[in-house]
Design an enzyme around this catalytic site. Structure first.
Site, PDB file in Angstrom:
ATOM      1  N   LEU A  85      10.410  22.848 -16.957  1.00  0.00           N
ATOM      2  CA  LEU A  85       9.993  21.845 -18.289  1.00  0.00           C
ATOM      3  C   LEU A  85       9.196  22.727 -19.623  1.00  0.00           C
ATOM      4  O   LEU A  85       9.592  22.974 -20.210  1.00  0.00           O
ATOM      5  CB  LEU A  85       9.729  20.962 -17.505  1.00  0.00           C
ATOM      6  CG  LEU A  85      10.347  19.612 -17.271  1.00  0.00           C
ATOM      7  CD1 LEU A  85      10.140  18.889 -17.016  1.00  0.00           C
ATOM      8  CD2 LEU A  85      12.187  19.924 -17.686  1.00  0.00           C
ATOM      9  N   HIS A  92       5.982  25.235  -6.257  1.00  0.00           N
ATOM     10  CA  HIS A  92       6.166  25.638  -8.213  1.00  0.00           C
ATOM     11  C   HIS A  92       4.699  25.030  -8.952  1.00  0.00           C
ATOM     12  O   HIS A  92       3.618  25.150  -9.863  1.00  0.00           O
ATOM     13  CB  HIS A  92       7.032  24.807  -8.370  1.00  0.00           C
ATOM     14  CG  HIS A  92       6.919  25.102 -10.168  1.00  0.00           C
ATOM     15  ND1 HIS A  92       8.147  25.693 -10.172  1.00  0.00           N
ATOM     16  CD2 HIS A  92       6.743  24.360 -10.391  1.00  0.00           C
ATOM     17  CE1 HIS A  92       8.475  26.330 -11.209  1.00  0.00           C
ATOM     18  NE2 HIS A  92       7.516  24.999 -12.097  1.00  0.00           N
ATOM     19  N   GLU A  93       4.536  22.867  -8.158  1.00  0.00           N
ATOM     20  CA  GLU A  93       3.958  22.336  -9.242  1.00  0.00           C
ATOM     21  C   GLU A  93       2.362  22.993  -8.887  1.00  0.00           C
ATOM     22  O   GLU A  93       1.326  22.544  -9.347  1.00  0.00           O
ATOM     23  CB  GLU A  93       4.200  21.001  -8.448  1.00  0.00           C
ATOM     24  CG  GLU A  93       5.880  20.228  -9.342  1.00  0.00           C
ATOM     25  CD  GLU A  93       6.157  20.754 -10.725  1.00  0.00           C
ATOM     26  OE1 GLU A  93       5.182  20.656 -11.714  1.00  0.00           O
ATOM     27  OE2 GLU A  93       6.885  21.148 -10.833  1.00  0.00           O
TER      28      GLU A  93
HETATM   29 NI    NI Z   1       7.367  24.347 -13.698  1.00  0.00          NI
END
Ligand code: NI
Length: 168
Positions: A93, A134-135
């Protein structure tokens, strides 16, 4: 609940390392609720607090398509269980409109706290393993574009900066 603004690459605030959450209290639960609302609004499947400029170790994930499987990871730590790399087309995002293949270990063990401060301890594979790694990177100030070639990263940066100037 409130929808928060999502920082976009190359915003330097995305490079901040997140601090440990001292206690899963009402303040953190409000943050978690806002993160879910922000993530669902943006049609994402994962969000780290870093992305809304809150530099504390909180991750929310929901891999369902209808908001029915919310997962919370506070103060997460991961350990690689299977180092075999799996490639997956990742998006973010904070890097809107782009996705690129990134290779990551295929199985990890995660330890964290949930929304009520209860311990989470599980071994995960597949999309959840990809998403968690990823987070986790976000909490360390790292983005998926860091895995790409400098040329690719530069192209993405230029296109996003142009878009950001247009919207400003
Ligand atoms: Ni991300």
């Amino acid at each position: 609940m409130a929808i928060r603004k999502i920082l976009e690459f190359p915003d330097p605030r995305l490079r901040t390392r997140a601090a440990i959450v001292p206690a899963v209290d009402g303040r953190i639960q409000t943050l978690i609720d806002d993160m879910f609302e922000t993530m669902y609004d943006a049609n994402g499947i994962g969000l780290a607090a870093s992305q809304i400029d809150v530099h504390e170790q909180v991750i929310v994930i929901d891999l369902s398509s209808d908001g029915s499987a919310p997962r919370v990871f506070v103060n997460p730590s991961i350990e690689v269980i299977d180092e075999t790399l799996d490639g997956f087309e990742e998006g973010c995002l904070s890097v809107p409109g782009f996705s690129e293949a990134v290779e990551r270990p295929k199985a990890i063990k995660v330890e964290a706290l949930d929304r009520d401060g209860r311990p989470v301890d599980e071994t995960v594979t597949g999309l959840l393993a990809v998403c968690l790694q990823h987070e986790m990177d976000h909490l360390q100030g790292k983005l998926f574009v860091d895995y790409l070639s400098p040329l690719k990263r530069q192209r993405i940066r230029q296109r996003l900066e142009k878009e950001q100037r247009r919207k400003a």
